[in-house]
Design a protein around this motif. Structure first.
Motif, PDB file in Angstrom:
ATOM      1  N   ARG A   1     -59.414  55.483 -56.621  1.00 19.77           N
ATOM      2  CA  ARG A   1     -58.651  56.328 -57.299  1.00 19.77           C
ATOM      3  C   ARG A   1     -57.436  56.881 -56.253  1.00 19.77           C
TER       4      ARG A   1
ATOM      5  N   ARG B   1     -69.726  56.914 -55.739  1.00 18.00           N
ATOM      6  CA  ARG B   1     -68.765  57.489 -55.507  1.00 18.00           C
ATOM      7  C   ARG B   1     -67.782  56.933 -54.532  1.00 18.00           C
ATOM      8  N   HIS B   2     -68.391  56.377 -53.198  1.00 17.03           N
ATOM      9  CA  HIS B   2     -67.392  55.917 -52.339  1.00 17.03           C
ATOM     10  C   HIS B   2     -66.442  54.946 -52.801  1.00 17.03           C
TER      11      HIS B   2
ATOM     12  N   PHE C   1     -67.659  56.067 -64.600  1.00 15.63           N
ATOM     13  CA  PHE C   1     -67.773  56.692 -63.338  1.00 15.63           C
ATOM     14  C   PHE C   1     -67.076  58.144 -63.178  1.00 15.63           C
ATOM     15  N   GLY C   2     -67.125  58.714 -64.342  1.00 16.63           N
ATOM     16  CA  GLY C   2     -66.817  60.157 -64.251  1.00 16.63           C
ATOM     17  C   GLY C   2     -65.419  60.495 -63.878  1.00 16.63           C
ATOM     18  N   GLU C   3     -64.202  59.648 -64.180  1.00 18.47           N
ATOM     19  CA  GLU C   3     -62.974  59.918 -64.017  1.00 18.47           C
ATOM     20  C   GLU C   3     -62.192  60.255 -65.112  1.00 18.47           C
TER      21      GLU C   3
ATOM     22  N   PRO D   1     -73.479  55.981 -61.449  1.00 20.02           N
ATOM     23  CA  PRO D   1     -72.366  56.522 -60.948  1.00 20.02           C
ATOM     24  C   PRO D   1     -72.611  57.724 -59.812  1.00 20.02           C
ATOM     25  N   SER D   2     -73.471  58.213 -60.001  1.00 25.97           N
ATOM     26  CA  SER D   2     -73.780  59.303 -58.839  1.00 25.97           C
ATOM     27  C   SER D   2     -74.282  58.899 -57.744  1.00 25.97           C
ATOM     28  N   SER D   3     -74.566  57.687 -57.451  1.00 32.79           N
ATOM     29  CA  SER D   3     -74.841  57.020 -56.019  1.00 32.79           C
ATOM     30  C   SER D   3     -73.718  57.321 -55.116  1.00 32.79           C
ATOM     31  N   ALA D   4     -74.462  57.221 -53.872  1.00 33.19           N
ATOM     32  CA  ALA D   4     -72.974  57.350 -52.656  1.00 33.19           C
ATOM     33  C   ALA D   4     -72.393  56.016 -52.703  1.00 33.19           C
TER      34      ALA D   4
ATOM     35  N   VAL E   1     -65.302  54.231 -55.967  1.00 35.79           N
ATOM     36  CA  VAL E   1     -64.567  54.940 -57.107  1.00 35.79           C
ATOM     37  C   VAL E   1     -63.320  55.789 -56.409  1.00 35.79           C
ATOM     38  N   ARG E   2     -63.955  56.627 -55.270  1.00 34.03           N
ATOM     39  CA  ARG E   2     -62.791  57.342 -54.684  1.00 34.03           C
ATOM     40  C   ARG E   2     -61.624  56.423 -53.971  1.00 34.03           C
TER      41      ARG E   2
END
Length: 345
Positions: A117, A110-111, A149-151, A104-107, A113-114
């Motif tokens: 969102r 993050r891209h 994924f940290g949401e 989940p912390s990989s670039a 999931v953003r």
């Protein structure tokens, strides 16, 4: 080639889990292999298929009714492709990335999931993706994805706790009058709550609800009716013969015995006599080479194949079956298990 070598001769998405669950590989080697999911093989390939609007597939689903097809056509573009089409929409694409173990912390994560969102909305009523919608089966999966994924999915979790039924299960048909839990919906919610506990530490209420749902499966010995003790042979959701004794992958929203057992393993549950029949079923499907076949692939569109095909030895099923049997064989038994912990598996 023995079965472990065969499993390791695969994509990073499988290799790192084999190393973690079935070998004594050092943690740093496991994490190094897992990191490759973002840049190689299936993980990188799936990430590359995401569109700039956050969705994966803008194709038209195949519906069985004209009304459903007309409903789909009436939706604005941002509400097409979140749940449908099966299995190439955003929901199922994120589910696969989670199953692959994408960091989940990989670039790349993050891209991706953003974009989801910021842009993706549910077909139901245009709700933001990580706000969930109204059906507990969908919301359980959304909690699993979001927590992984940290949401922030706490509002969905609160809703799910309020929707738990008196028998301990959940059912998407509750709003239509159903008074009994569903294996399909319950496993979706259980996996979501477990992922939420891992990500946040959970709460006594969340853990209690999850353990009640876990008992729903165990009281039914993972595949039987509580009322009669008979093996469930008719799926009320699909109005087709139940296929819970056949091991599919990916499972998507469908329950089967191997999926249920793999949840118990991941939850750190203590096996008792109520899983013995299900374990026997798993063992009965192992072939002479120590591998398990792919059974009952769920009809729908695929981004690309991640297994060899129906009836062929399946690395995904073999990985999951072997780690379930390892859990069963190496965890001390109890007469009746009514506890579990949110492990990292």
């Amino acid at each position: 080639m023995d079965v472990i070598e065969w499993l390791l001769d695969s994509d990073p998405a499988i290799r790192w889990q084999v190393m973690r669950d079935l070998t004594d590989a050092p943690e740093e080697q496991v994490e190094a292999e897992r990191a490759r999911v973002a840049s190689e093989g299936w993980g990188a390939r799936l990430l590359a298929l995401q569109r700039p609007d956050g969705q994966w597939d803008g194709g038209v689903p195949t519906f069985t009714s004209t009304a459903a097809a007309n409903w789909w056509q009436s939706l604005p573009p941002e509400r097409r492709g979140t749940l449908f089409p099966e299995w190439t929409s955003t929901t199922w694409s994120l589910m696969l990335l989670q199953a692959f173990g994408l960091d989940p912390s990989s670039a790349g994560a993050r891209h991706a999931v953003r974009l989801v969102r910021e842009h993706c909305r549910w077909e139901h009523d245009g709700e933001p993706f990580f706000a969930g919608e109204v059906e507990p089966c969908i919301n359980g999966r959304t909690v699993a994805i979001g927590a992984y994924f940290g949401e922030d999915v706490e509002p969905i979790v609160a809703r799910l706790l309020g929707e738990q039924m008196s028998d301990g299960g959940w059912n998407c048909e509750q709003e239509n009058g159903s008074t009994r839990g569903s294996f399909h919906t319950t496993i979706d919610v259980l996996e979501g709550l477990l992922e939420y506990e891992r990500a946040t530490g959970g709460s006594p209420d969340v853990t209690a609800a999850r353990l009640r749902g876990q008992e729903y499966l165990l009281e039914r010995r993972m595949l039987r009716r509580l009322s009669t003790g008979e093996v469930i042979d008719q799926d009320r959701k699909t109005n087709r013969p139940a296929a819970w004794t056949q091991f599919s992958y990916p499972t998507y929203w469908h329950y089967d015995v191997l999926r249920g057992l793999d949840y118990l393993r991941a939850a750190g549950a203590t096996p008792d006599e109520r899983v013995a029949e299900a374990i026997d079923l798993v063992e009965s499907k192992r072939d002479a080479d120590g591998r398990w076949p792919l059974e009952n692939p769920h009809p729908g569109q695929l981004h690309f194949a991640i297994d060899e095909g129906e009836g062929r030895p399946s690395r995904w099923n073999s990985l999951r079956a072997k780690r379930v049997l390892k859990w069963y064989e190496h965890t001390p038994r109890s007469v009746s298990s009514r506890s579990g912990s949110a492990s990292t598996g």
